[in-house]
Design a protein around this motif. Structure first.
Motif, PDB file in Angstrom:
ATOM      1  N   ILE A 129       1.831  -6.233  -6.392  1.00 18.31           N
ATOM      2  CA  ILE A 129       0.996  -5.244  -6.647  1.00 18.31           C
ATOM      3  C   ILE A 129       1.308  -4.000  -5.886  1.00 18.31           C
ATOM      4  O   ILE A 129       1.141  -4.152  -4.556  1.00 18.31           O
ATOM      5  CB  ILE A 129      -0.729  -5.654  -6.698  1.00 18.31           C
ATOM      6  N   TYR A 130       1.025  -2.819  -6.236  1.00 17.76           N
ATOM      7  CA  TYR A 130       1.607  -1.599  -5.514  1.00 17.76           C
ATOM      8  C   TYR A 130       0.419  -0.538  -5.668  1.00 17.76           C
ATOM      9  O   TYR A 130       0.110  -0.331  -7.029  1.00 17.76           O
ATOM     10  CB  TYR A 130       2.836  -0.894  -6.085  1.00 17.76           C
ATOM     11  N   GLU A 131      -0.101  -0.054  -4.672  1.00 20.01           N
ATOM     12  CA  GLU A 131      -1.184   0.976  -4.830  1.00 20.01           C
ATOM     13  C   GLU A 131      -0.776   2.291  -5.331  1.00 20.01           C
ATOM     14  O   GLU A 131      -1.685   3.028  -6.054  1.00 20.01           O
ATOM     15  CB  GLU A 131      -1.855   1.000  -3.276  1.00 20.01           C
ATOM     16  N   GLY A 132       0.278   3.100  -5.002  1.00 14.16           N
ATOM     17  CA  GLY A 132       0.407   4.190  -5.190  1.00 14.16           C
ATOM     18  C   GLY A 132       1.335   4.611  -6.292  1.00 14.16           C
ATOM     19  O   GLY A 132       1.402   3.937  -7.237  1.00 14.16           O
ATOM     20  N   VAL A 133       1.834   5.857  -6.260  1.00 17.07           N
ATOM     21  CA  VAL A 133       2.634   6.584  -7.181  1.00 17.07           C
ATOM     22  C   VAL A 133       4.077   6.150  -7.019  1.00 17.07           C
ATOM     23  O   VAL A 133       4.586   5.783  -5.771  1.00 17.07           O
ATOM     24  CB  VAL A 133       2.430   8.050  -7.428  1.00 17.07           C
ATOM     25  N   PRO A 134       5.002   6.018  -7.922  1.00 15.16           N
ATOM     26  CA  PRO A 134       6.347   5.961  -7.739  1.00 15.16           C
ATOM     27  C   PRO A 134       7.130   6.434  -6.957  1.00 15.16           C
ATOM     28  O   PRO A 134       8.144   6.093  -6.581  1.00 15.16           O
ATOM     29  CB  PRO A 134       6.815   5.577  -9.337  1.00 15.16           C
ATOM     30  N   ASN A 135       6.871   7.910  -6.544  1.00 11.11           N
ATOM     31  CA  ASN A 135       7.844   8.701  -5.869  1.00 11.11           C
ATOM     32  C   ASN A 135       7.206   9.144  -4.435  1.00 11.11           C
ATOM     33  O   ASN A 135       7.763  10.066  -4.073  1.00 11.11           O
ATOM     34  CB  ASN A 135       7.991  10.004  -6.830  1.00 11.11           C
ATOM     35  N   GLY A 176     -12.252   6.074   0.053  1.00  6.38           N
ATOM     36  CA  GLY A 176     -11.211   7.038  -0.362  1.00  6.38           C
ATOM     37  C   GLY A 176      -9.862   6.187  -0.655  1.00  6.38           C
ATOM     38  O   GLY A 176      -9.970   4.904  -0.573  1.00  6.38           O
ATOM     39  N   GLN A 177      -9.095   6.766  -1.540  1.00  8.12           N
ATOM     40  CA  GLN A 177      -7.703   6.308  -2.055  1.00  8.12           C
ATOM     41  C   GLN A 177      -6.646   6.713  -1.188  1.00  8.12           C
ATOM     42  O   GLN A 177      -6.743   8.389  -1.324  1.00  8.12           O
ATOM     43  CB  GLN A 177      -7.781   5.709  -3.341  1.00  8.12           C
ATOM     44  N   PHE A 178      -5.419   6.181  -1.225  1.00  8.22           N
ATOM     45  CA  PHE A 178      -4.355   6.833  -0.792  1.00  8.22           C
ATOM     46  C   PHE A 178      -3.608   7.372  -2.317  1.00  8.22           C
ATOM     47  O   PHE A 178      -3.260   6.334  -3.007  1.00  8.22           O
ATOM     48  CB  PHE A 178      -3.541   6.105   0.041  1.00  8.22           C
ATOM     49  N   ARG A 179      -3.098   8.648  -2.371  1.00  9.54           N
ATOM     50  CA  ARG A 179      -2.668   9.156  -3.701  1.00  9.54           C
ATOM     51  C   ARG A 179      -1.661   9.876  -3.337  1.00  9.54           C
ATOM     52  O   ARG A 179      -2.100  11.317  -2.833  1.00  9.54           O
ATOM     53  CB  ARG A 179      -3.548   9.409  -4.719  1.00  9.54           C
ATOM     54  N   ARG A 180      -0.342  10.134  -3.635  1.00  9.61           N
ATOM     55  CA  ARG A 180       0.480  11.073  -3.719  1.00  9.61           C
ATOM     56  C   ARG A 180       0.514  11.334  -2.151  1.00  9.61           C
ATOM     57  O   ARG A 180       0.829  12.605  -1.786  1.00  9.61           O
ATOM     58  CB  ARG A 180       0.178  12.237  -4.278  1.00  9.61           C
ATOM     59  N   GLY A 181       0.575  10.600  -1.071  1.00 13.13           N
ATOM     60  CA  GLY A 181       0.735  10.804   0.196  1.00 13.13           C
ATOM     61  C   GLY A 181      -0.443  11.134   0.970  1.00 13.13           C
ATOM     62  O   GLY A 181      -0.450  11.693   2.178  1.00 13.13           O
ATOM     63  N   GLY A 202       0.773  -1.281   0.118  1.00  6.56           N
ATOM     64  CA  GLY A 202      -0.042  -0.089  -0.165  1.00  6.56           C
ATOM     65  C   GLY A 202       0.957   1.211   0.140  1.00  6.56           C
ATOM     66  O   GLY A 202       2.008   1.250   0.475  1.00  6.56           O
ATOM     67  N   GLU A 203       0.263   2.306  -0.566  1.00  9.25           N
ATOM     68  CA  GLU A 203       1.179   3.661  -0.632  1.00  9.25           C
ATOM     69  C   GLU A 203       1.653   3.986   0.713  1.00  9.25           C
ATOM     70  O   GLU A 203       2.874   4.278   1.067  1.00  9.25           O
ATOM     71  CB  GLU A 203       0.302   4.635  -1.405  1.00  9.25           C
ATOM     72  N   PRO A 204       0.542   3.895   1.882  1.00 11.03           N
ATOM     73  CA  PRO A 204       1.306   4.340   3.225  1.00 11.03           C
ATOM     74  C   PRO A 204       2.149   3.621   3.714  1.00 11.03           C
ATOM     75  O   PRO A 204       2.680   3.744   4.982  1.00 11.03           O
ATOM     76  CB  PRO A 204      -0.071   4.558   4.153  1.00 11.03           C
ATOM     77  N   GLY A 205       2.265   2.314   3.057  1.00 16.07           N
ATOM     78  CA  GLY A 205       3.438   1.494   3.970  1.00 16.07           C
ATOM     79  C   GLY A 205       2.681   0.226   4.392  1.00 16.07           C
ATOM     80  O   GLY A 205       3.738  -0.902   4.834  1.00 16.07           O
ATOM     81  N   ASP A 206       1.524   0.091   4.340  1.00 16.93           N
ATOM     82  CA  ASP A 206       1.093  -1.292   4.737  1.00 16.93           C
ATOM     83  C   ASP A 206       1.547  -2.325   3.823  1.00 16.93           C
ATOM     84  O   ASP A 206       1.137  -1.959   2.803  1.00 16.93           O
ATOM     85  CB  ASP A 206      -0.639  -1.188   4.819  1.00 16.93           C
ATOM     86  N   ARG A 207       1.387  -3.603   4.102  1.00 17.10           N
ATOM     87  CA  ARG A 207       1.729  -4.528   3.225  1.00 17.10           C
ATOM     88  C   ARG A 207       0.706  -5.923   3.737  1.00 17.10           C
ATOM     89  O   ARG A 207       0.318  -6.066   4.864  1.00 17.10           O
ATOM     90  CB  ARG A 207       3.008  -5.001   3.365  1.00 17.10           C
ATOM     91  N   ALA A 208       0.561  -6.818   2.538  1.00 14.09           N
ATOM     92  CA  ALA A 208      -0.228  -8.042   2.881  1.00 14.09           C
ATOM     93  C   ALA A 208       0.399  -9.143   1.877  1.00 14.09           C
ATOM     94  O   ALA A 208       0.936  -8.814   0.551  1.00 14.09           O
ATOM     95  CB  ALA A 208      -1.567  -7.859   2.617  1.00 14.09           C
ATOM     96  N   GLU A 209       0.477 -10.411   2.431  1.00  8.57           N
ATOM     97  CA  GLU A 209       1.004 -11.412   1.756  1.00  8.57           C
ATOM     98  C   GLU A 209      -0.139 -12.376   1.537  1.00  8.57           C
ATOM     99  O   GLU A 209      -0.946 -12.843   2.613  1.00  8.57           O
ATOM    100  CB  GLU A 209       1.992 -12.407   2.344  1.00  8.57           C
ATOM    101  N   VAL A 210      -0.784 -12.741   0.128  1.00  3.05           N
ATOM    102  CA  VAL A 210      -1.873 -13.514  -0.203  1.00  3.05           C
ATOM    103  C   VAL A 210      -1.516 -14.816  -0.964  1.00  3.05           C
ATOM    104  O   VAL A 210      -1.001 -14.605  -1.907  1.00  3.05           O
ATOM    105  CB  VAL A 210      -2.841 -12.597  -0.877  1.00  3.05           C
ATOM    106  N   THR A 211      -1.769 -16.111  -0.235  1.00  2.00           N
ATOM    107  CA  THR A 211      -1.484 -17.104  -0.893  1.00  2.00           C
ATOM    108  C   THR A 211      -2.601 -17.433  -1.915  1.00  2.00           C
ATOM    109  O   THR A 211      -3.613 -16.879  -1.628  1.00  2.00           O
ATOM    110  CB  THR A 211      -1.469 -18.233  -0.002  1.00  2.00           C
TER     111      THR A 211
END
Length: 706
Positions: free
Chosen positions: A351-357, A199-204, A111-120
C-alpha cells in the motif's frame, strides 16, 4: 411478488444447506473450477466460493431474488447465504493467524515521504483488536456508521477492519475531497464517528486535513467524536466539547484511545446480509448515491475474484505473491482488491500513500523493484501518465522481473496504453519473436457490482488490447439495444447484467427508489441491471466497452464513441491523455471537442507560439480523421493541464461539455482533481466557447463538417 429461493440440493430436500468446507484460500485451486453452465450450477458455484470463507453458522438459503416492482419503484430484493453468520475481520485476519500464518507479511507500507513499515498478520490482528475495543469504548456498535477520512495508511485498513469486526458500517472518503463532499457523506449516513488525520502528505507537502473535517462536522449531524491520527504534526484546532455526555471531548487522539486499548477482543458474528459498507458514486448531476454492500455476498465475490484474477494459478507458489492495487483506499477497487480480497486470501500486498511522481516519476518502479511485486493493478490514466513521463521506456536500472501479471480498471484501456504496459512493465516476458506475453486483465466492473464482472482470464494467450473479453464465472451479461434485443457484432448497445454475483449492491442508502430508477427501471420487465456503459461485441463474441451511454456523441446521425476518439488522439506522440465531449453544434446537432493533455515537449513547443499550437491542433484533428474517419474529427482541440476525473479514474466528459458550453455544473466535489475545473473553465472562457449554446438546425446536415 414473493421471494423465490434458489438453493443447493440439501436445501431443496428440506434440509439446511451445509456450509461447504475447503482448504485455506491460499491453497484453493480456483483456476481449475469449471464455469457454471446452468442456473443450478451457478448457485452451486457460488456455494463453493462461499466455502472459501470461515462461517460461524451455516446458511439455510443460498440465494433469493424478488424482481423489481415498477409500480412501487422498488429495485429487486436480493439476498445470498441467508441465515449464515460470519465476521469479515475474522476472515481477513484472525483465521490466518490461527492457521499458523501470523508471521506472514500482510502489508508493505510505503509513505510518500519515504517512511516504510512491514505489518504481519499477527501485528494486524493486534492493531485491529485494539481499534475494535476503542470503537466500542466510544459507543460504536453494530449498525452504527463510521466515516473514515484518511489517506492510504496502515491505520486506514486497521479502522476499516475494526468497524467490520464490531458490525459498524464504514464509509471511506478520499482524503483529498473537500469539506463539502465530506459533509454530505457525514450527514447522509448519519455517522456517529469521524476518523481523520491532522494532515496528509501529498505531492511532497504536508497538506492540512483537520480543518476540512472541522468544517464538515460544523452543521447539523450525528457526530459524537472525531478520532484524529497524528501523521504530519500539523497545527490543528482542537474541540473538547462533550457532545454525548460520555465525559470525553469531541476530538480524541488515535494514539491515546486506540494504541492504549486492549489487544484482546472477542468478535461478534453477523448475518450474511448485515451491511458492511456504504460506497458513494460520484457524478456531475445529482447527489452521489450511497450503495450498500453486505457482508457474506460481498466477501464471497471479492475473495473468489481476487484468487481467480491475481493469485498465482499454482497454489504452491502463492507464498511468493506480492499484490499491488494502486487505488486510493476510498475507492471501491481498493475495498475489493486492496483490503478485503487480498486479506481474506491471506496475501501479501503493497500500500502506497502518495502520488506516483513524488519525489520522481519512477516511484512506482522503485516500489515494484524493492518489494518484488508480482501483480500490478492500476488505472489506464496512470499508465498514460507513465507513458508521458517515460517516452523512451522504463529505465533499465529498475528490476521488474518479478512482475507476473498486470491489470487495469476504471475505464477501458486504450490499445496504446495496454501495449505499453505489457511491453514496458512486462519487458522481461516476451516470446521468441519479441512480442509481449505479460498477462493483462483489463477488468470491467463498478461500485454497484462490488467485484469484477468482465475480464480476460489471466491464463489466456489471446489478448485484445481494449477488450474486456467475457463474463467472470457466476456472472452473465449481454449487449442489447433499448428494446432489449441483442446487438449484432460491431453495433453499439447497452451492457446489462442479466445474472449478478453475490457481491452486487443491495440498495441505495436511504433512497431505495433511486436504486430502482438508476439501474433497474429501463429493463425492469427482463430483470436486468443497466450498467450505464455502451459496449459492442466483436466477431468472436468478445466485448468492448465504449464509455458511458450518455457520453456517446451523435454527429449528423453518426453515433461516435468518445473512448475511440480519445484512443486515436493518444496514439499521437504529442498527446498523453485526452477527454472528448459532445457539445452543441448548430449544423450537426452535436460535435466532438477534444481536451488534450500534451507531452512535456509538445506543451513547451506550443506554450508561447500560437502558430505552433494551431498547427498541432489541426494535425491532431487530421490524425483522428485518418485513424477513424472524417466523421470523427473533433470540431476543436483544446490543450488543458488535466482532464477532470473521478476517484476511479473515469474522465468526466459531461462535465467537460458543461464547461465548454457554459452550462451550470453539477457536483464536482467528488473529483480527484477538482482544481482543474477552474483551469479548464478559464481556458474555455479565453477561447470564447462559453457563449449560450445555439439552437440546432431543424434538419441536421447529412455530412460532417471537415
Amino acid at each position: 411478488m414473493t421471494a423465490a429461493p434458489t438453493t443447493g440440493a440439501a436445501a431443496a430436500a428440506g434440509q439446511n444447506t451445509p456450509t461447504p468446507k475447503t482448504t485455506h484460500p491460499c491453497d484453493a485451486d480456483v483456476h481449475n473450477w469449471a464455469d457454471p453452465a446452468t442456473e443450478s450450477q451457478r448457485i452451486e458455484f457460488w456455494e463453493r466460493a462461499a466455502g472459501l470463507l470461515d462461517w460461524e453458522a451455516p446458511w439455510h438459503t443460498t440465494h433469493t431474488w424478488s424482481p423489481a416492482d415498477p409500480q412501487a419503484k422498488r429495485g429487486p430484493q436480493i439476498s445470498w447465504f441467508s441465515g449464515g453468520t460470519l465476521n469479515a475481520s475474522v476472515n481477513c485476519v484472525d483465521r490466518h493467524v490461527a492457521a499458523g500464518r501470523g508471521e506472514r507479511t500482510a502489508l508493505h507500507f510505503e509513505g510518500e515521504p519515504g517512511d516504510r513499515a512491514e505489518v504481519t498478520y499477527a501485528d494486524l490482528q493486534d492493531r485491529v483488536n485494539r481499534a475494535a475495543n476503542a470503537l466500542e469504548s466510544l459507543g460504536i456498535g453494530p449498525g452504527d456508521r463510521v466515516v473514515i477520512y484518511l489517506p492510504v495508511l496502515v491505520e486506514t485498513i486497521v479502522i476499516t477492519l475494526a468497524c467490520a469486526r464490531i458490525g459498524a458500517v464504514h464509509q471511506l472518503v478520499f482524503g483529498g475531497f473537500s469539506a463539502e463532499a465530506l459533509r454530505f457523506r457525514i450527514e447522509d449516513t448519519g455517522a456517529k464517528l469521524l476518523v481523520t488525520t491532522d494532515g496528509q502528505f501529498r505531492r511532497g507537502k504536508a497538506v492540512p486535513v483537520k480543518a476540512n473535517a472541522d468544517e464538515a462536522v460544523s452543521g447539523d449531524n450525528s457526530i459524537e467524536h472525531v478520532l484524529v491520527i497524528r501523521r504530519t504534526g500539523s497545527d490543528i484546532r482542537w474541540v473538547s466539547d462533550d457532545l454525548n455526555g460520555d465525559g470525553l471531548g469531541r476530538d480524541l487522539w488515535w494514539h491515546e484511545v486506540v494504541d492504549t486499548a486492549s489487544a484482546e477482543h472477542t468478535p461478534e458474528f453477523f448475518d450474511a446480509e448485515h451491511p458492511l459498507f456504504i460506497m458513494y458514486t460520484s457524478g456531475t448531476t445529482g447527489k452521489p448515491k450511497g450503495l450498500v454492500h453486505t457482508t457474506g455476498g460481498y466477501l464471497t465475490g471479492t475473495l473468489f475474484s481476487y484468487l481467480r484474477l491475481f493469485a498465482h494459478p499454482d497454489p504452491t507458489k502463492r507464498d511468493a505473491d506480492v499484490h499491488w492495487c494502486t487505488a486510493d483506499l476510498a475507492w471501491v477497487t481498493a475495498h475489493t482488491y486492496e483490503i478485503y480480497g487480498p486479506l481474506a486470501a491471506g496475501a501479501t500486498q503493497v500500500i502506497y500513500e502518495g502520488v506516483p511522481n513524488v519525489p520522481h516519476p519512477g516511484r512506482h518502479f522503485e516500489i515494484i523493484d524493492r518489494h518484488r511485486v508480482t501483480s500490478y493493478y492500476t488505472a489506464p490514466t496512470l499508465v498514460r501518465s507513465l507513458m508521458g513521463w517515460f517516452p523512451d521506456g522504463v529505465p533499465e536500472h529498475y528490476d521488474l522481473r518479478s512482475i507476473r501479471l498486470a491489470g487495469t480498471v476504471g475505464e477501458a484501456v486504450n490499445p496504446e496504453a495496454a501495449s505499453w504496459l505489457r511491453s514496458q512493465i512486462g519487458r522481461d516476458t516476451h516470446d521468441d519473436d519479441g512480442n509481449p506475453t505479460l498477462p493483462l486483465v483489463d477488468t470491467w466492473w463498478q461500485s454497484e457490482s462490488g467485484s469484477t464482472v468482465l475480464s480476460p482470464r489471466p491464463e489466456t494467450t489471446r489478448f485484445k488490447p481494449g477488450s474486456v473479453a467475457g463474463a467472470m464465472p457466476g456472472w452473465e451479461v449481454a449487449v442489447v439495444n433499448d428494446a432489449g434485443a441483442p446487438t449484432a457484432p460491431g453495433v453499439q448497445g447497452n451492457i446489462v447484467i442479466t445474472k449478478s454475483g453475490p457481491s452486487m449492491a443491495r440498495t441505495v442508502w436511504g433512497n431505495p427508489e433511486r436504486f430502482y430508477t438508476s439501474y433497474w427501471q429501463d429493463y425492469a420487465q427482463q430483470g436486468w441491471f443497466l450498467a450505464g456503459d455502451g459496449a459492442q461485441y466483436d466477431a468472436e463474441d468478445d466485448i468492448w466497452i465504449l464509455g458511458r451511454i450518455d457520453d456517446a456523441i451523435n454527429v449528423s446521425g453518426h453515433l461516435l464513441s468518445t473512448i475511440e476518439i480519445e484512443s486515436a488522439l493518444i496514439s499521437h506522440p504529442d498527446v498523453v491523455e485526452a477527454g472528448v465531449a459532445g457539445v452543441s453544434d448548430p449544423t450537426t446537432g452535436q460535435a466532438a471537442v477534444a481536451f488534450t493533455v500534451l507531452s512535456a515537449a509538445a506543451a513547451e513547443r506550443t506554450a508561447e507560439d500560437a502558430e505552433a499550437e494551431s498547427g498541432l491542433n489541426e494535425e491532431l484533428r487530421a490524425h483522428v480523421g485518418q485513424v477513424i474517419g472524417p466523421v470523427a474529427k473533433p470540431r476543436a482541440v483544446i490543450a488543458v493541464p488535466e482532464v477532470p476525473k473521478t476517484r476511479s479514474g473515469k474522465i468526466m466528459r459531461r462535465l467537460l461539455a458543461q464547461i465548454h458550453d457554459g452550462e451550470p455544473l453539477g457536483d464536482t466535489t467528488s473529483l480527484q482533481n477538482e482544481p482543474c475545473v477552474a483551469q479548464i473553465t478559464e481556458i474555455c472562457r479565453a477561447r470564447g466557447t462559453m457563449s449560450p449554446a445555439p439552437t440546432p438546425a431543424t434538419t441536421p446536415a447529412t455530412t460532417p463538417t471537415p
